[in-house]
Design a protein around this motif. Structure first.
Motif, PDB file in Angstrom:
ATOM      1  N   LEU A 150      -9.845  -2.374   1.419  1.00 47.22           N
ATOM      2  CA  LEU A 150     -10.589  -3.211   2.378  1.00 47.22           C
ATOM      3  C   LEU A 150      -9.636  -4.109   3.153  1.00 47.22           C
ATOM      4  N   LEU A 151      -8.668  -4.672   2.430  1.00 43.09           N
ATOM      5  CA  LEU A 151      -7.722  -5.590   3.085  1.00 43.09           C
ATOM      6  C   LEU A 151      -6.833  -4.860   4.088  1.00 43.09           C
ATOM      7  N   ASP A 152      -6.510  -3.602   3.783  1.00 40.44           N
ATOM      8  CA  ASP A 152      -5.717  -2.811   4.743  1.00 40.44           C
ATOM      9  C   ASP A 152      -6.428  -2.730   6.090  1.00 40.44           C
ATOM     10  N   GLU A 153      -7.749  -2.645   6.023  1.00 40.81           N
ATOM     11  CA  GLU A 153      -8.518  -2.530   7.253  1.00 40.81           C
ATOM     12  C   GLU A 153      -8.779  -3.886   7.926  1.00 40.81           C
ATOM     13  N   LEU A 154      -8.955  -4.933   7.103  1.00 42.21           N
ATOM     14  CA  LEU A 154      -9.468  -6.200   7.642  1.00 42.21           C
ATOM     15  C   LEU A 154      -8.426  -7.309   7.792  1.00 42.21           C
ATOM     16  N   LEU A 155      -7.287  -7.176   7.144  1.00 43.24           N
ATOM     17  CA  LEU A 155      -6.293  -8.263   7.190  1.00 43.24           C
ATOM     18  C   LEU A 155      -4.939  -7.774   7.677  1.00 43.24           C
TER      19      LEU A 155
END
Lengths: 57, 415
Positions: free
Chosen positions: A52-57
């Motif tokens: 998720l963080l790869d996509e959002l942060l």
């Protein structure tokens, strides 16, 4: 055949410790020079969160 | 625009709204007069939504006390019967623009601090801070404290404020941070500054000497009186930053002694909850950690806007209450920079090089770093019927932030 660099082993060691601070404290207690780098795996290693963080942060 | 850019832009908007918030005390009014949606026979409480039967001991005690205060029940037993029969409606403060310390109970006749965010025009409310009923005690003495607030102190302060017009709170907050308050559990400076301002209004208004002296005695002797004002200010500031699409900034952290919940600006009114954590604290004589209830109260709205535990490094005086060393406290304040979006341009900590307070908690950064918000807080008993028993430090549970991040991805991914 591996070549052993005797000079390296004969010098005073300076350790770079990444992550677990207790290892650095243990070395310091033995009067070994150590530089500690505060690090922990992203999201505590939770793979779903890492995605998720790869996509959002 | 990529989703990451949209998030950055939205978060910048959220923190700018927080930074530009201007809290002003505009009234001290009975909740029934001012709180939207507060009905007769309704009790509001701290934290995310919870049913009466699932409430912790302290919150149940405080609810019983609230029924006795309103006269809806004559005895604790009668109060419990009404509650068990579902004859009293129970809703969270946060659903009504309000916040309350510890159990947080608010009922129609209870006077509230009314704070308006002058930049955006929204209002927020908070109840009186006191050491007994809000912790779950429902003795005659505990209810007497609420009655004095309703009948003497609050009406006198309202009359004085009417004479003054209104009172800007940002200057008090700024000075108090410079004077060693962290604005959650240490309000020594802010309460004194507030009492100074109100004393002028009381002297200027046409108030009988008995009420004047009783109210001056109350405001000059209550070193946590400003907590209610700080909480209402925090709520007014945070609400203005809520509802921004794509923002991952936290706009509420609240606990009901059973669950810990957060709300996120871009995720509407949904709560993301996890079991309330244990507080690591110091206990008053006669109590131990075996007596302590779990984390409770809306007061973490102060941390939500960057005060409380986030500025504890600048408030070493609080450590005798909550525990820890000055070095640890400075470490907490520095650590919070890792999970926030900006530093405040006005609210600063002189003890930490006058750096601005860290604010705008980003759920992505919390999950990435595994660093959760630090909160300093009071402790209630696990059973009904007790006053304050201690205070300490607690971390928000990571699970709230993880579930919010999953919900955020579901809502916005693929846009």
């Amino acid at each position: 055949m591996a070549i052993i660099n005797n000079d390296l082993l004969n010098q005073p060691l300076i350790i770079i410790n990444i992550g677990v601070q207790k290892f650095a404290e243990s070395l310091s207690g033995q009067e070994v020079q150590v530089v500690h780098i505060d690090w922990s795996p992203p999201a505590g290693g939770d793979e779903e969160m890492i995605d998720l963080l790869d996509e959002l942060l | 625009m990529e989703i990451k850019q949209k998030i950055e832009k939205a978060n910048e908007e959220a923190v700018q709204r927080m930074i530009s918030g201007l809290p002003v005390l505009v009234d001290i009014a009975p909740a029934g007069e001012v709180v939207p949606g507060l009905e007769d026979r309704m009790i509001m409480h701290s934290g995310p939504p919870i049913e009466w039967k699932k409430m912790c001991g302290a919150q149940r005690g405080a609810i019983i006390g609230a029924l006795l205060f309103e006269g809806w029940a004559k005895t604790p037993k009668e109060a419990e019967k009404l509650l068990n029969n579902g004859e009293i409606k129970i809703e969270p403060n946060h659903h009504h623009q309000a916040v309350g310390p510890m159990a947080g109970t608010i009922t129609p006749s209870m006077p509230l601090w009314v704070v308006e965010n002058k930049t955006f025009g929204n209002r927020a409310f908070c109840r009186q801070v006191e050491p007994k009923q809000q912790f779950g005690e429902f003795s005659e003495e505990a209810i007497k404290g609420l009655e004095l607030w309703r009948d003497i102190w609050a009406p006198t302060l309202r009359q004085a404020l009417n004479k003054m017009g209104e009172l800007e709170l940002a200057p008090i907050i700024t000075k108090a941070l410079q004077m060693g308050d962290e604005l959650h559990n240490r309000h020594t400076a802010s309460s004194s500054l507030f009492a100074n301002e109100m004393a002028k209004g009381i002297a200027d208004a046409d108030i009988p000497k008995k009420e004047t002296m009783m109210t001056l005695g109350y405001i000059t002797g209550h070193n946590l009186i400003f907590l209610g004002l700080a909480m209402a200010s925090g709520k007014a500031i945070a609400d203005a930053a809520h509802g921004i699409d794509y923002s991952t900034v936290v706009t509420a952290m609240a606990r009901n002694g059973t669950d810990f919940g957060i709300r996120v600006s871009g995720l509407g009114d949904e709560w993301f909850t996890a079991p309330a954590p244990v507080v690591d604290g110091l206990y008053l004589p006669g109590y131990t950690s075996a007596d302590g209830g779990l984390d409770m109260g809306d007061s973490a709205i102060t941390e939500t806007v960057g005060w409380g535990g986030f500025v504890i490094g600048g408030a070493p005086g609080i450590l005798s209450l909550v525990g820890g060393t000055p070095e640890e406290a400075i470490g907490y304040s520095k650590e919070m920079r890792n999970i926030t979006t900006a530093t405040h341009s006005t609210y600063r900590m002189p003890g930490l090089g006058s750096i601005g307070t860290s604010m705008g908690i980003d759920i992505r950064k919390v999950v990435q770093t595994n660093i959760t918000p630090i909160i300093d807080t009071a402790i209630a008993h696990q059973d009904p019927g007790y006053p304050i028993i201690g205070a300490g430090l607690v971390r928000a549970p990571i699970e709230c932030f993880k579930s919010a991040l999953i919900a955020f991805s579901k809502k916005y991914s693929g846009d």
